[in-house]
Design a protein around this motif. Structure first.
Motif, PDB file in Angstrom:
ATOM      1  N   TRP A   1       0.817  -1.210   0.000  1.00  0.00           N
ATOM      2  CA  TRP A   1       0.000   0.000   0.000  1.00  0.00           C
ATOM      3  C   TRP A   1       0.851   1.260   0.000  1.00  0.00           C
ATOM      4  O   TRP A   1       0.636   2.160  -0.825  1.00  0.00           O
ATOM      5  N   LEU A   2       1.831   1.362   0.881  1.00  0.00           N
ATOM      6  CA  LEU A   2       2.627   2.582   0.984  1.00  0.00           C
ATOM      7  C   LEU A   2       3.440   2.854  -0.284  1.00  0.00           C
ATOM      8  O   LEU A   2       3.421   3.981  -0.792  1.00  0.00           O
ATOM      9  N   PRO A   3       4.156   1.864  -0.841  1.00  0.00           N
ATOM     10  CA  PRO A   3       4.902   2.139  -2.082  1.00  0.00           C
ATOM     11  C   PRO A   3       4.014   2.580  -3.241  1.00  0.00           C
ATOM     12  O   PRO A   3       4.471   3.274  -4.153  1.00  0.00           O
ATOM     13  N   ALA A   4       2.735   2.193  -3.232  1.00  0.00           N
ATOM     14  CA  ALA A   4       1.837   2.571  -4.321  1.00  0.00           C
ATOM     15  C   ALA A   4       1.608   4.076  -4.373  1.00  0.00           C
ATOM     16  O   ALA A   4       1.263   4.620  -5.436  1.00  0.00           O
ATOM     17  N   ARG A   5       1.801   4.766  -3.275  1.00  0.00           N
ATOM     18  CA  ARG A   5       1.582   6.219  -3.252  1.00  0.00           C
ATOM     19  C   ARG A   5       2.439   6.926  -4.294  1.00  0.00           C
ATOM     20  O   ARG A   5       1.970   7.849  -4.978  1.00  0.00           O
ATOM     21  N   ASP A   6       3.706   6.512  -4.435  1.00  0.00           N
ATOM     22  CA  ASP A   6       4.593   7.157  -5.406  1.00  0.00           C
ATOM     23  C   ASP A   6       4.066   7.002  -6.828  1.00  0.00           C
ATOM     24  O   ASP A   6       4.197   7.915  -7.650  1.00  0.00           O
ATOM     25  N   PHE A   7       3.448   5.860  -7.122  1.00  0.00           N
ATOM     26  CA  PHE A   7       2.902   5.625  -8.458  1.00  0.00           C
ATOM     27  C   PHE A   7       1.666   6.493  -8.709  1.00  0.00           C
ATOM     28  O   PHE A   7       1.440   6.951  -9.829  1.00  0.00           O
ATOM     29  N   VAL A   8       0.871   6.716  -7.653  1.00  0.00           N
ATOM     30  CA  VAL A   8      -0.296   7.580  -7.803  1.00  0.00           C
ATOM     31  C   VAL A   8       0.147   9.022  -8.029  1.00  0.00           C
ATOM     32  O   VAL A   8      -0.400   9.727  -8.885  1.00  0.00           O
ATOM     33  N   VAL A   9       1.146   9.461  -7.284  1.00  0.00           N
ATOM     34  CA  VAL A   9       1.688  10.812  -7.482  1.00  0.00           C
ATOM     35  C   VAL A   9       2.190  10.979  -8.914  1.00  0.00           C
ATOM     36  O   VAL A   9       1.892  11.979  -9.583  1.00  0.00           O
ATOM     37  N   ALA A  10       2.942   9.984  -9.401  1.00  0.00           N
ATOM     38  CA  ALA A  10       3.480  10.053 -10.764  1.00  0.00           C
ATOM     39  C   ALA A  10       2.362  10.081 -11.798  1.00  0.00           C
ATOM     40  O   ALA A  10       2.428  10.823 -12.795  1.00  0.00           O
ATOM     41  N   ALA A  11       1.310   9.282 -11.573  1.00  0.00           N
ATOM     42  CA  ALA A  11       0.195   9.247 -12.519  1.00  0.00           C
ATOM     43  C   ALA A  11      -0.545  10.587 -12.550  1.00  0.00           C
ATOM     44  O   ALA A  11      -0.966  11.053 -13.615  1.00  0.00           O
ATOM     45  N   ILE A  12      -0.692  11.218 -11.406  1.00  0.00           N
ATOM     46  CA  ILE A  12      -1.351  12.525 -11.352  1.00  0.00           C
ATOM     47  C   ILE A  12      -0.519  13.571 -12.093  1.00  0.00           C
ATOM     48  O   ILE A  12      -1.055  14.431 -12.801  1.00  0.00           O
ATOM     49  N   GLU A  13       0.784  13.492 -11.948  1.00  0.00           N
ATOM     50  CA  GLU A  13       1.660  14.442 -12.642  1.00  0.00           C
ATOM     51  C   GLU A  13       1.575  14.288 -14.157  1.00  0.00           C
ATOM     52  O   GLU A  13       1.805  15.247 -14.900  1.00  0.00           O
ATOM     53  N   LYS A  14       1.231  13.087 -14.647  1.00  0.00           N
ATOM     54  CA  LYS A  14       1.168  12.832 -16.095  1.00  0.00           C
ATOM     55  C   LYS A  14      -0.257  12.862 -16.641  1.00  0.00           C
ATOM     56  O   LYS A  14      -0.487  12.557 -17.805  1.00  0.00           O
TER      57      LYS A  14
ATOM     58  N   TYR B   1      -3.206  12.388 -21.132  1.00  0.00           N
ATOM     59  CA  TYR B   1      -4.280  11.513 -21.588  1.00  0.00           C
ATOM     60  C   TYR B   1      -5.622  12.227 -21.740  1.00  0.00           C
ATOM     61  O   TYR B   1      -6.519  11.735 -22.421  1.00  0.00           O
ATOM     62  N   ASP B   2      -5.740  13.384 -21.076  1.00  0.00           N
ATOM     63  CA  ASP B   2      -6.976  14.149 -21.151  1.00  0.00           C
ATOM     64  C   ASP B   2      -6.640  15.595 -20.793  1.00  0.00           C
ATOM     65  O   ASP B   2      -5.934  15.848 -19.806  1.00  0.00           O
ATOM     66  N   ASP B   3      -7.105  16.545 -21.584  1.00  0.00           N
ATOM     67  CA  ASP B   3      -6.700  17.941 -21.371  1.00  0.00           C
ATOM     68  C   ASP B   3      -7.258  18.536 -20.083  1.00  0.00           C
ATOM     69  O   ASP B   3      -6.865  19.631 -19.681  1.00  0.00           O
ATOM     70  N   LYS B   4      -8.166  17.831 -19.427  1.00  0.00           N
ATOM     71  CA  LYS B   4      -8.683  18.287 -18.134  1.00  0.00           C
ATOM     72  C   LYS B   4      -8.164  17.425 -16.978  1.00  0.00           C
ATOM     73  O   LYS B   4      -8.584  17.598 -15.830  1.00  0.00           O
ATOM     74  N   GLY B   5      -7.263  16.484 -17.292  1.00  0.00           N
ATOM     75  CA  GLY B   5      -6.642  15.662 -16.246  1.00  0.00           C
ATOM     76  C   GLY B   5      -7.574  14.695 -15.572  1.00  0.00           C
ATOM     77  O   GLY B   5      -7.409  14.374 -14.391  1.00  0.00           O
ATOM     78  N   ARG B   6      -8.539  14.164 -16.326  1.00  0.00           N
ATOM     79  CA  ARG B   6      -9.564  13.316 -15.718  1.00  0.00           C
ATOM     80  C   ARG B   6      -9.243  11.826 -15.780  1.00  0.00           C
ATOM     81  O   ARG B   6     -10.001  11.002 -15.260  1.00  0.00           O
TER      82      ARG B   6
ATOM     83  N   ILE C   1      -4.281  12.503  -1.998  1.00  0.00           N
ATOM     84  CA  ILE C   1      -3.448  13.385  -2.822  1.00  0.00           C
ATOM     85  C   ILE C   1      -4.295  14.445  -3.526  1.00  0.00           C
ATOM     86  O   ILE C   1      -3.862  15.590  -3.699  1.00  0.00           O
ATOM     87  N   GLU C   2      -5.514  14.080  -3.946  1.00  0.00           N
ATOM     88  CA  GLU C   2      -6.407  15.093  -4.516  1.00  0.00           C
ATOM     89  C   GLU C   2      -6.643  16.233  -3.527  1.00  0.00           C
ATOM     90  O   GLU C   2      -6.637  17.408  -3.900  1.00  0.00           O
ATOM     91  N   GLU C   3      -6.860  15.873  -2.258  1.00  0.00           N
ATOM     92  CA  GLU C   3      -7.058  16.895  -1.226  1.00  0.00           C
ATOM     93  C   GLU C   3      -5.805  17.763  -1.091  1.00  0.00           C
ATOM     94  O   GLU C   3      -5.880  18.988  -1.025  1.00  0.00           O
ATOM     95  N   GLU C   4      -4.639  17.114  -1.047  1.00  0.00           N
ATOM     96  CA  GLU C   4      -3.377  17.835  -0.868  1.00  0.00           C
ATOM     97  C   GLU C   4      -3.110  18.803  -2.017  1.00  0.00           C
ATOM     98  O   GLU C   4      -2.581  19.896  -1.814  1.00  0.00           O
ATOM     99  N   LYS C   5      -3.445  18.399  -3.220  1.00  0.00           N
ATOM    100  CA  LYS C   5      -3.144  19.203  -4.410  1.00  0.00           C
ATOM    101  C   LYS C   5      -4.284  20.124  -4.835  1.00  0.00           C
ATOM    102  O   LYS C   5      -4.175  20.848  -5.834  1.00  0.00           O
ATOM    103  N   GLY C   6      -5.398  20.091  -4.111  1.00  0.00           N
ATOM    104  CA  GLY C   6      -6.519  20.949  -4.441  1.00  0.00           C
ATOM    105  C   GLY C   6      -7.213  20.583  -5.734  1.00  0.00           C
ATOM    106  O   GLY C   6      -7.734  21.448  -6.444  1.00  0.00           O
ATOM    107  N   ILE C   7      -7.237  19.276  -6.055  1.00  0.00           N
ATOM    108  CA  ILE C   7      -7.885  18.821  -7.290  1.00  0.00           C
ATOM    109  C   ILE C   7      -8.984  17.799  -6.962  1.00  0.00           C
ATOM    110  O   ILE C   7      -9.250  16.878  -7.733  1.00  0.00           O
ATOM    111  N   LYS C   8      -9.609  17.963  -5.819  1.00  0.00           N
ATOM    112  CA  LYS C   8     -10.614  17.014  -5.363  1.00  0.00           C
ATOM    113  C   LYS C   8     -11.727  16.839  -6.390  1.00  0.00           C
ATOM    114  O   LYS C   8     -12.294  17.809  -6.887  1.00  0.00           O
TER     115      LYS C   8
END
Length: 338
Positions: free
Chosen positions: A209-222, A226-231, A248-255
């Motif tokens: 579970w914990l190592p997966a966080r880095d992959f979610v962060v990377a996916a959000i950055e990219k 895949y979609d011009d609105k980041g969806r 991470i959505e909460e942290e980055k203000g993209i909820k």
């Protein structure tokens, strides 16, 4: 005259854990197991008794004596007891929660080889309590997850059938009265059973579970690729993304911005499109796959979507699949527009 050989150092006496005898519950069974995960209690003996004098000879006592001092006595049955895991929690602790609160950081750091000051240690400590220990505390203290005056559940009660499974290690009402020896043996079996579940949970949170966080962060950055609105988020394989995404959505203000998650099932295998739920424990999606696609498979799905390589769309629309990444991405993009 020869000098006498020095006397051999005497082996230290193992520490002793005390708890009550008689009918046992999940909380003290797990409390004893957790203590034995610590190096100092690894070889500890166990005393099960209700005799105060016998118990006071033990090095640590759980779930009995009516005392809590955070050093030797860890009972929660006294009238004035109101300890919780943190000021943000409302659930009163059981003996499992008490032992977890005071010793789990050391258990986590030892088991996972994590530095005590690492933020990872704090994340796992809180996560494992919220998703596993708290429900056991509530069950033992007779607290409902769904009080009439609460707008939502007070805690996560998934897998809470464990207390009944532990209780099944006790004798049945019409069994012959057990000897103290056989009763203690049953308790150890119950402790090992629930302890093994605890360890699997701990290892999952620490090693998966914990190592997966880095992959979610990377996916959000990219996500804009895949979609011009980041969806849309893309993972090469299925990972435990849900908890991290909401945090991470909460942290980055993209909820609420992520609508679909794509992931592969393995090299040369199909790709999935999963709708993000409205909350991490919800079955309702932010935007389910279109109703016209639901419950349709294979060629019929390709025909109705106009996208080759269709595999299926679930009848509820929360997930679907395509034979290729390109097909799955097109499926998600088209669903966004419908």
């Amino acid at each position: 005259m020869a000098t006498p050989a020095p006397a051999k150092r005497m082996k230290a006496t193992p520490l002793n854990i005390g708890t009550h005898n008689g009918h046992f519950h999940a909380d003290e069974a797990l409390a004893v197991y957790m203590l034995r995960l610590l190096p100092e209690y690894k070889d500890a003996t166990l005393t099960r008794s209700r005799d105060p004098a016998v118990l006071e000879e033990c090095d640590i006592i759980v779930d009995v004596t009516g005392k809590y001092d955070s050093t030797k006595h860890f009972d929660h049955h006294q009238r004035e007891f109101a300890e919780t895991f943190s000021p943000n929690h409302k659930t009163k602790l059981s003996s499992a929660g008490l032992v977890y609160k005071h010793f789990a950081r050391a258990i986590i750091n030892h088991r996972l080889s994590i530095e005590p000051t690492s933020p990872s240690s704090d994340l796992i400590y809180t996560k494992l309590y919220n998703d596993f220990i708290e429900a056991l505390d509530a069950n033992d203290n007779g607290i409902s997850a769904y009080p009439s005056d609460a707008p939502s559940p007070l805690f996560n009660e998934k897998s809470i059938s464990l207390p009944s499974a532990v209780g099944a290690f006790n004798p049945n009402w019409n069994d012959p009265s057990p000897s103290q020896e056989s009763e203690d043996a049953n308790f150890v079996q119950a402790s090992d059973f629930i302890g093994s579940v605890f360890l699997r949970k701990l290892d999952f949170y620490g090693k998966s579970w914990l190592p997966a966080r880095d992959f979610v962060v990377a996916a959000i950055e990219k996500r804009m690729e895949y979609d011009d609105k980041g969806r849309i988020l893309v993972f090469e394989k299925s990972i435990p993304w849900r908890d991290h995404l909401f945090t991470i959505e909460e942290e980055k203000g993209i909820k609420g911005e992520t609508i679909y998650v794509l992931y592969g099932e393995g090299p040369g295998k199909n790709w999935r499109v999963q709708a993000v739920p409205v909350s991490k424990d919800s079955f309702e999606s932010r935007k389910a796959l279109p109703a016209a696609w639901r419950g349709i498979r294979d060629d019929a799905l390709s025909e109705v979507t106009g996208i080759p390589g269709g595999v299926f769309v679930h009848a509820s629309g929360f997930i679907g699949g395509n034979k290729s990444f390109e097909g799955a991405l097109e499926l998600a993009r088209k669903a966004l527009e419908l």
